[in-house]
Design a protein around this motif. Structure first.
Motif, PDB file in Angstrom:
ATOM      1  N   GLU A  91       0.834  -1.207   0.000  1.00 18.04           N
ATOM      2  CA  GLU A  91       0.000   0.000   0.000  1.00 18.04           C
ATOM      3  C   GLU A  91       0.868   1.257   0.000  1.00 18.04           C
ATOM      4  O   GLU A  91       0.620   2.195  -0.763  1.00 18.04           O
ATOM      5  CB  GLU A  91      -0.939  -0.004   1.200  1.00 18.04           C
ATOM      6  N   LYS A  92       1.902   1.287   0.845  1.00 23.08           N
ATOM      7  CA  LYS A  92       2.797   2.442   0.899  1.00 23.08           C
ATOM      8  C   LYS A  92       3.461   2.677  -0.464  1.00 23.08           C
ATOM      9  O   LYS A  92       3.510   3.812  -0.954  1.00 23.08           O
ATOM     10  CB  LYS A  92       3.888   2.234   1.950  1.00 23.08           C
ATOM     11  N   ALA A  93       3.984   1.606  -1.054  1.00 21.55           N
ATOM     12  CA  ALA A  93       4.672   1.728  -2.341  1.00 21.55           C
ATOM     13  C   ALA A  93       3.709   2.209  -3.428  1.00 21.55           C
ATOM     14  O   ALA A  93       4.066   3.068  -4.241  1.00 21.55           O
ATOM     15  CB  ALA A  93       5.294   0.391  -2.736  1.00 21.55           C
ATOM     16  N   ALA A  94       2.496   1.688  -3.442  1.00 19.09           N
ATOM     17  CA  ALA A  94       1.516   2.089  -4.454  1.00 19.09           C
ATOM     18  C   ALA A  94       1.125   3.551  -4.289  1.00 19.09           C
ATOM     19  O   ALA A  94       0.994   4.287  -5.271  1.00 19.09           O
ATOM     20  CB  ALA A  94       0.289   1.183  -4.382  1.00 19.09           C
ATOM     21  N   LEU A  95       0.941   3.986  -3.038  1.00 18.53           N
ATOM     22  CA  LEU A  95       0.551   5.376  -2.788  1.00 18.53           C
ATOM     23  C   LEU A  95       1.663   6.361  -3.133  1.00 18.53           C
ATOM     24  O   LEU A  95       1.402   7.536  -3.388  1.00 18.53           O
ATOM     25  CB  LEU A  95       0.118   5.554  -1.330  1.00 18.53           C
ATOM     26  N   GLN A  96       2.909   5.890  -3.153  1.00 20.40           N
ATOM     27  CA  GLN A  96       4.047   6.762  -3.457  1.00 20.40           C
ATOM     28  C   GLN A  96       4.408   6.759  -4.940  1.00 20.40           C
ATOM     29  O   GLN A  96       5.306   7.494  -5.357  1.00 20.40           O
ATOM     30  CB  GLN A  96       5.262   6.346  -2.631  1.00 20.40           C
ATOM     31  N   ARG A  97       3.712   5.972  -5.746  1.00 18.53           N
ATOM     32  CA  ARG A  97       4.033   5.874  -7.170  1.00 18.53           C
ATOM     33  C   ARG A  97       3.700   7.187  -7.890  1.00 18.53           C
ATOM     34  O   ARG A  97       2.661   7.786  -7.658  1.00 18.53           O
ATOM     35  CB  ARG A  97       3.271   4.733  -7.829  1.00 18.53           C
ATOM     36  N   ALA A  98       4.588   7.595  -8.766  1.00 17.50           N
ATOM     37  CA  ALA A  98       4.360   8.810  -9.552  1.00 17.50           C
ATOM     38  C   ALA A  98       3.194   8.635 -10.528  1.00 17.50           C
ATOM     39  O   ALA A  98       2.559   9.611 -10.916  1.00 17.50           O
ATOM     40  CB  ALA A  98       5.630   9.172 -10.319  1.00 17.50           C
ATOM     41  N   ASP A  99       2.910   7.384 -10.921  1.00 17.74           N
ATOM     42  CA  ASP A  99       1.837   7.141 -11.890  1.00 17.74           C
ATOM     43  C   ASP A  99       0.495   6.823 -11.229  1.00 17.74           C
ATOM     44  O   ASP A  99      -0.434   6.381 -11.898  1.00 17.74           O
ATOM     45  CB  ASP A  99       2.225   6.022 -12.857  1.00 17.74           C
ATOM     46  N   LEU A 100       0.376   7.066  -9.927  1.00 21.86           N
ATOM     47  CA  LEU A 100      -0.907   6.843  -9.237  1.00 21.86           C
ATOM     48  C   LEU A 100      -1.920   7.858  -9.744  1.00 21.86           C
ATOM     49  O   LEU A 100      -1.710   9.050  -9.649  1.00 21.86           O
ATOM     50  CB  LEU A 100      -0.734   6.978  -7.725  1.00 21.86           C
ATOM     51  N   GLY A 101      -3.006   7.353 -10.296  1.00 21.34           N
ATOM     52  CA  GLY A 101      -4.034   8.234 -10.843  1.00 21.34           C
ATOM     53  C   GLY A 101      -5.124   8.522  -9.835  1.00 21.34           C
ATOM     54  O   GLY A 101      -5.042   8.130  -8.662  1.00 21.34           O
ATOM     55  N   THR A 102      -6.160   9.213 -10.296  1.00 22.60           N
ATOM     56  CA  THR A 102      -7.287   9.566  -9.438  1.00 22.60           C
ATOM     57  C   THR A 102      -8.584   8.917  -9.912  1.00 22.60           C
ATOM     58  O   THR A 102      -9.620   9.102  -9.288  1.00 22.60           O
ATOM     59  CB  THR A 102      -7.479  11.096  -9.406  1.00 22.60           C
ATOM     60  N   GLU A 103      -8.515   8.182 -11.002  1.00 22.78           N
ATOM     61  CA  GLU A 103      -9.705   7.538 -11.544  1.00 22.78           C
ATOM     62  C   GLU A 103     -10.125   6.374 -10.651  1.00 22.78           C
ATOM     63  O   GLU A 103      -9.342   5.928  -9.802  1.00 22.78           O
ATOM     64  CB  GLU A 103      -9.468   7.067 -12.987  1.00 22.78           C
ATOM     65  N   PRO A 104     -11.353   5.877 -10.832  1.00 24.04           N
ATOM     66  CA  PRO A 104     -11.781   4.716 -10.037  1.00 24.04           C
ATOM     67  C   PRO A 104     -10.788   3.554 -10.208  1.00 24.04           C
ATOM     68  O   PRO A 104     -10.270   3.337 -11.297  1.00 24.04           O
ATOM     69  CB  PRO A 104     -13.137   4.356 -10.633  1.00 24.04           C
ATOM     70  N   HIS A 105     -10.506   2.890  -9.152  1.00 23.78           N
ATOM     71  CA  HIS A 105      -9.625   1.712  -9.112  1.00 23.78           C
ATOM     72  C   HIS A 105      -8.146   2.054  -9.342  1.00 23.78           C
ATOM     73  O   HIS A 105      -7.344   1.177  -9.628  1.00 23.78           O
ATOM     74  CB  HIS A 105     -10.072   0.636 -10.104  1.00 23.78           C
ATOM     75  N   ALA A 106      -7.788   3.341  -9.237  1.00 22.33           N
ATOM     76  CA  ALA A 106      -6.408   3.753  -9.472  1.00 22.33           C
ATOM     77  C   ALA A 106      -5.443   3.118  -8.468  1.00 22.33           C
ATOM     78  O   ALA A 106      -4.333   2.733  -8.832  1.00 22.33           O
ATOM     79  CB  ALA A 106      -6.295   5.274  -9.419  1.00 22.33           C
ATOM     80  N   LEU A 107      -5.861   2.992  -7.207  1.00 18.43           N
ATOM     81  CA  LEU A 107      -4.978   2.392  -6.206  1.00 18.43           C
ATOM     82  C   LEU A 107      -4.737   0.919  -6.519  1.00 18.43           C
ATOM     83  O   LEU A 107      -3.607   0.434  -6.446  1.00 18.43           O
ATOM     84  CB  LEU A 107      -5.543   2.557  -4.793  1.00 18.43           C
ATOM     85  N   THR A 108      -5.790   0.218  -6.911  1.00 16.20           N
ATOM     86  CA  THR A 108      -5.632  -1.197  -7.269  1.00 16.20           C
ATOM     87  C   THR A 108      -4.701  -1.333  -8.464  1.00 16.20           C
ATOM     88  O   THR A 108      -3.808  -2.194  -8.473  1.00 16.20           O
ATOM     89  CB  THR A 108      -6.998  -1.832  -7.579  1.00 16.20           C
ATOM     90  N   ALA A 109      -4.876  -0.492  -9.471  1.00 17.51           N
ATOM     91  CA  ALA A 109      -4.004  -0.531 -10.653  1.00 17.51           C
ATOM     92  C   ALA A 109      -2.556  -0.246 -10.259  1.00 17.51           C
ATOM     93  O   ALA A 109      -1.632  -0.903 -10.743  1.00 17.51           O
ATOM     94  CB  ALA A 109      -4.489   0.469 -11.698  1.00 17.51           C
ATOM     95  N   ALA A 110      -2.345   0.722  -9.361  1.00 17.01           N
ATOM     96  CA  ALA A 110      -0.988   1.046  -8.899  1.00 17.01           C
ATOM     97  C   ALA A 110      -0.384  -0.134  -8.132  1.00 17.01           C
ATOM     98  O   ALA A 110       0.801  -0.431  -8.267  1.00 17.01           O
ATOM     99  CB  ALA A 110      -1.011   2.298  -8.035  1.00 17.01           C
ATOM    100  N   MET A 111      -1.211  -0.808  -7.332  1.00 14.56           N
ATOM    101  CA  MET A 111      -0.718  -1.984  -6.599  1.00 14.56           C
ATOM    102  C   MET A 111      -0.318  -3.093  -7.573  1.00 14.56           C
ATOM    103  O   MET A 111       0.722  -3.745  -7.384  1.00 14.56           O
ATOM    104  CB  MET A 111      -1.781  -2.491  -5.631  1.00 14.56           C
ATOM    105  N   LEU A 112      -1.111  -3.310  -8.599  1.00 12.91           N
ATOM    106  CA  LEU A 112      -0.777  -4.342  -9.579  1.00 12.91           C
ATOM    107  C   LEU A 112       0.514  -3.990 -10.320  1.00 12.91           C
ATOM    108  O   LEU A 112       1.372  -4.858 -10.523  1.00 12.91           O
ATOM    109  CB  LEU A 112      -1.928  -4.536 -10.570  1.00 12.91           C
ATOM    110  N   ARG A 113       0.681  -2.720 -10.704  1.00 15.20           N
ATOM    111  CA  ARG A 113       1.927  -2.306 -11.356  1.00 15.20           C
ATOM    112  C   ARG A 113       3.116  -2.501 -10.416  1.00 15.20           C
ATOM    113  O   ARG A 113       4.190  -2.937 -10.832  1.00 15.20           O
ATOM    114  CB  ARG A 113       1.835  -0.848 -11.820  1.00 15.20           C
ATOM    115  N   GLN A 114       2.922  -2.203  -9.131  1.00 17.86           N
ATOM    116  CA  GLN A 114       3.997  -2.374  -8.152  1.00 17.86           C
ATOM    117  C   GLN A 114       4.371  -3.849  -8.018  1.00 17.86           C
ATOM    118  O   GLN A 114       5.539  -4.204  -7.982  1.00 17.86           O
ATOM    119  CB  GLN A 114       3.580  -1.804  -6.792  1.00 17.86           C
TER     120      GLN A 114
END
Length: 123
Positions: A91-114
């Motif tokens: 969660e910490k790594a995903a929230l710190q990603r430069a490519d974290l968006g604001t659209e629905p499911h953006a956190l989940t997408a960032a976690m998958l990329r991480q």
């Protein structure tokens, strides 16, 4: 595996049956299945292997990989990898990603990329 493009043609002739040619050569009788991934704006990816697959009509350039039927099932290794992931660290790594968006499911997408980045460790 090769990373060059090949001409792949898949014509489904009946449910579970297809004519498949690779660079103009009919390889239908040699295949038990194909996994085909099509993404807008990207080169198609096809894996030719001995596992059952749902076939569709496709004619275009693809990056083709011939799967090794004797290769181990990646499922258990994936389960071990995911079992060792700290939910807090992910969660910490995903929230710190430069490519974290604001659209629905953006956190989940960032976690998958991480997770993909952590899994894609190359020598």
């Amino acid at each position: 595996m090769t990373d060059s493009l090949s001409r792949l043609s898949i014509n489904e002739t009946a449910p579970g049956r297809a004519e498949v040619s690779l660079d103009g050569t009919d390889v239908s009788s040699q295949l038990a299945g194909i996994d085909l991934r099509l993404s807008a704006g990207a080169v198609a990816h096809a894996v030719l292997h001995v596992h059952p697959a749902n076939l569709i009509d496709f004619d275009g350039l693809a990056r083709v990989y011939v799967g090794d039927p004797s290769a181990p099932d990646p499922g258990p290794a994936t389960a071990v990898f995911l079992g060792r992931i700290s939910a807090e660290e992910l969660e910490k790594a995903a929230l710190q990603r430069a490519d974290l968006g604001t659209e629905p499911h953006a956190l989940t997408a960032a976690m998958l990329r991480q997770l993909i980045e952590w899994a894609d460790v190359r020598p």
